[in-house]
Motif scaffolding. Structure first.
Motif, PDB file in Angstrom:
ATOM      1  N   PHE B  60      12.793 -63.678  22.081  1.00 49.84           N
ATOM      2  CA  PHE B  60      13.405 -62.744  20.838  1.00 49.84           C
ATOM      3  C   PHE B  60      13.486 -63.794  20.113  1.00 49.84           C
ATOM      4  N   PHE B  86       1.492 -47.665  -5.035  1.00 51.32           N
ATOM      5  CA  PHE B  86       1.406 -46.738  -4.424  1.00 51.32           C
ATOM      6  C   PHE B  86       2.238 -45.297  -4.811  1.00 51.32           C
ATOM      7  N   GLY B  87       1.634 -44.390  -4.448  1.00 53.01           N
ATOM      8  CA  GLY B  87       1.831 -42.577  -5.086  1.00 53.01           C
ATOM      9  C   GLY B  87       4.268 -43.130  -5.746  1.00 53.01           C
ATOM     10  N   LYS B  89       5.525 -45.735  -6.110  1.00 55.59           N
ATOM     11  CA  LYS B  89       6.895 -46.246  -5.561  1.00 55.59           C
ATOM     12  C   LYS B  89       6.703 -47.838  -6.537  1.00 55.59           C
ATOM     13  N   SER B  93       8.609 -51.540  -1.812  1.00 53.90           N
ATOM     14  CA  SER B  93       9.494 -50.650  -1.520  1.00 53.90           C
ATOM     15  C   SER B  93       9.324 -50.973   0.241  1.00 53.90           C
ATOM     16  N   PRO B  95      11.350 -49.547   2.667  1.00 56.14           N
ATOM     17  CA  PRO B  95      11.058 -48.335   3.842  1.00 56.14           C
ATOM     18  C   PRO B  95       9.365 -48.637   4.116  1.00 56.14           C
ATOM     19  N   ALA B  96       8.175 -48.782   3.148  1.00 58.24           N
ATOM     20  CA  ALA B  96       6.831 -48.667   3.782  1.00 58.24           C
ATOM     21  C   ALA B  96       6.680 -50.531   4.609  1.00 58.24           C
ATOM     22  N   ILE B  98       8.253 -51.533   6.503  1.00 56.32           N
ATOM     23  CA  ILE B  98       9.367 -51.421   8.211  1.00 56.32           C
ATOM     24  C   ILE B  98       8.378 -50.971   9.457  1.00 56.32           C
ATOM     25  N   PRO B  99       6.564 -50.501   9.468  1.00 48.74           N
ATOM     26  CA  PRO B  99       6.683 -50.191  10.267  1.00 48.74           C
ATOM     27  C   PRO B  99       5.366 -51.225  10.732  1.00 48.74           C
TER      28      PRO B  99
END
Lengths: 446, 175
Positions: B60, B86-87, B89, B93, B95-96, B98-99
């Motif tokens: 953890f 980018f795009g 945004k 950003s 959300p971008a 997160i991955p």
């Protein structure tokens, strides 16, 4: 004790919940400030879909587990069989919604408006006209009737009959088990495909212009978590009453893992759906999230906290999945959380549809219900729609947040669900007797 | 330099017999050094009285470090070091991010746990761990006692324990 008795006290409790639900639904119906009793009808749809889905997932899980040679759940499979019997009630509930479309009782679905596919009609909508081979009243009604009917009458009912017959007539060649395996193998693909179609119709078509290919998966994951959470809570309750003594922390530990794992799976689908739309930034897609993030922020962000952050952090440790207290708490939380998730799926679109339809109607015939989107002068109707859409951006009780009446309606449906489950549970032995996997379940160890 | 151990061990043919033998050893207050099995045996940890592993706590912490590393690094790159649009945004950003944050969390946690596990168990490239009997990795179940400093009386007590609990073979080995 291998025979459940539905005691008077429990009956009274369930009936009291149903009473509270009916009272709240009645109050909602008459106090409704939104046009076409949308608050009442969206509550009705929301809870019907939620609990019908739980019973569908119960049957799906039984079938998938049987197909996968799973044995650990056999002891308490009667509980899930009882869940699956609620599908019959769910069919009736969804038929009421379908009848409402024909009878103009509600205006939840914009695609059901009159003249929506007629070129030149005030209501004409070219996007919906293009989808009308799927989004139409007949398909909604008969699709629901056929699919839920098949799930219930062709699979769930015979499945349970075989399971009960096995108790008394079970033989060493496991003939009953073999027949159930065939049913299960048929049910898994059929339910997987047909449930998608029904999810699109029941929920996604509320935002008729919008669509997402992730949506059915995402909704099913939500159902699954609620189903598992409710199962854990009921098992702990039944254990406290002295039933299911052989169901131990080992079984609940595994079920806790399901809640943990599928909460993350749900988040994964939620985020995949969100990020693709956010990244592509195409107007007709982003409008769905734009509305929810800006006008329903508490629902939108609360959804992620209740359904991802909390169960993820609480259930991560080994010991929290084995302690009944933390399990009960977390399961209660995510059950409510996924009810909240469905609330967020349904309410914004339903409110928008109703406001827009009322905008058209108010100008035309003078009183909203009758006019339900009939023949308003096109230009003026549109202005009204815009006006009402703006009006909708403020706080609307029962939409922006679930109010007391929403919680009461939830309690009512929960009472109905428990009443059906307990009634069915009392009709057969709690643990099956001749299931070939019973011994595995009794000696389960994680 | 580690001290050599005189190991007295018995081999069993079946995990059921093994489990009851361990329970017998506990009842006789024999101090088991370790138990070796060819596959994980359910309930063995409980019977041996082993503590729950603390590896997941380390996991953890590594994961949390991974989350912070990824998120802070991307924030620094895209807002301070080399801001690019980018795009359409915003620079920052979330959300971008997160991955990649997710991937680094998994990576840190996985690699960290492997390294910790190897360190704690004294495993690694070039390390040779003595094995009591090759068949322990195939079909034999083994209970081992460290008999360093044991009296002949105690050793014969262990031997009789093995014969009483159904061990198929008893051997000694210095490791």
């Amino acid at each position: 004790m291998n025979q459940f008795t539905f005691e008077g006290k429990q009956k009274t409790f369930c009936l009291a919940l149903i009473g509270v639900g009916l009272l709240c639904m009645g109050l909602t119906f008459f106090m409704d400030e939104t046009p076409f009793h949308t608050r009442f009808w969206s509550n009705f749809l929301h809870n019907s879909v939620f609990f019908t889905g739980i019973s569908l997932v119960a049957m799906f899980t039984l079938a998938a587990f049987l197909t996968a040679y799973t044995g650990w759940h056999i002891q308490f499979k009667r509980l899930w069989e009882s869940f699956s019997m609620f599908m019959g009630v769910g069919l009736i509930l969804m038929m009421i919604v379908a009848a409402g479309i024909w009878m103009h009782w509600h205006h939840l679905y914009h695609w059901a408006a009159d003249g929506i596919t007629e070129v030149g009609h005030a209501n004409y909508d070219s996007v919906i006209a293009g989808k009308s081979s799927f989004l139409n009243k007949s398909w909604y009604t008969f699709g629901t009737l056929i699919f839920v009917g098949i799930w219930f009458f062709v699979f769930a009912v015979p499945f349970r009959k075989l399971s009960i017959a096995e108790d008394s007539e079970g033989t060493s060649d496991n003939a009953h088990h073999g027949k159930m395996r065939i049913l299960a193998a048929g049910f898994v693909p059929i339910a997987a495909f047909t449930s998608c179609a029904l999810i699109w119709q029941w929920i996604m078509s509320i935002d008729a212009h919008w669509y997402s290919t992730m949506f059915a998966w995402y909704t099913s994951a939500s159902w699954f978590v609620s189903f598992m959470a409710l199962s854990i809570m009921l098992l702990i309750y039944l254990k406290s009453k002295g039933y299911y003594e052989q169901v131990t922390a080992e079984h609940l530990h595994d079920m806790g893992k399901y809640v943990f794992g599928f909460s993350i799976f749900w988040t994964y689908l939620w985020f995949s759906q969100f990020m693709l739309i956010w990244y592509a930034n195409i107007g007709e897609e982003t409008v769905y999230f734009h509305t929810r993030m800006n006008e329903f922020p508490v629902l939108f962000y609360g959804n992620l906290i209740i359904n991802f952050a909390l169960p993820f952090l609480i259930l991560m440790r080994n010991s929290t999945k084995r302690k009944y207290g933390t399990l009960l708490f977390t399961c209660g939380l995510v059950l409510f959380g996924h009810w909240w998730d469905f609330f967020l799926m349904i309410k914004p679109g339903a409110l928008h549809t109703a406001m827009e339809a009322a905008g058209h109607g108010a100008h035309g015939a003078g009183h909203a219900v009758e006019a339900a989107g009939h023949g308003a002068a096109h230009g003026h109707g549109l202005e009204h729609a815009v006006e009402h859409a703006e009006h909708a951006t403020g706080f609307v009780t029962g939409f922006t947040l679930p109010g007391i009446l929403e919680l009461g309606t939830f309690a009512g449906f929960l009472g109905l669900f428990l009443f059906v489950v307990f009634t069915v549970l009392g009709k057969a032995a709690l643990s099956p007797k001749n299931d070939p996997y019973l011994a595995e379940s009794l000696h389960h160890h994680t | 330099m580690k001290e050599n151990k005189d190991v007295l061990f018995g081999l069993y043919d079946d995990e059921e017999i093994l489990m009851s033998a361990i329970k017998k050893a506990n009842a006789d207050h024999l101090d088991i050094m370790d138990v070796y099995t060819p596959f994980p045996v359910h309930g063995l940890d409980d019977v041996m009285g082993l503590e729950e592993s603390r590896l997941h706590i380390a996991g953890f912490i590594y994961g949390a470090i991974g989350t912070l590393t990824a998120f802070c690094f991307m924030t620094w790159v895209f807002t301070r070091d080399w801001p690019i649009i980018f795009g359409g945004k915003p620079y920052w950003s979330v959300p971008a991010f997160i991955p990649i944050t997710f991937e680094l969390t998994v990576l840190f946690s996985a690699i960290g746990m492997v390294v910790t596990f190897y360190t704690v168990c004294g495993l690694g490239p070039g390390v040779v761990n003595p094995i009591l009997d090759d068949r322990i990795t195939d079909d034999k179940f083994c209970i081992a006692f460290n008999t360093n400093g044991y009296s002949a009386d105690k050793i014969s007590k262990i031997k009789s324990f093995f014969s009483n609990t159904g061990a198929s073979e008893v051997h000694t080995k210095v490791i």
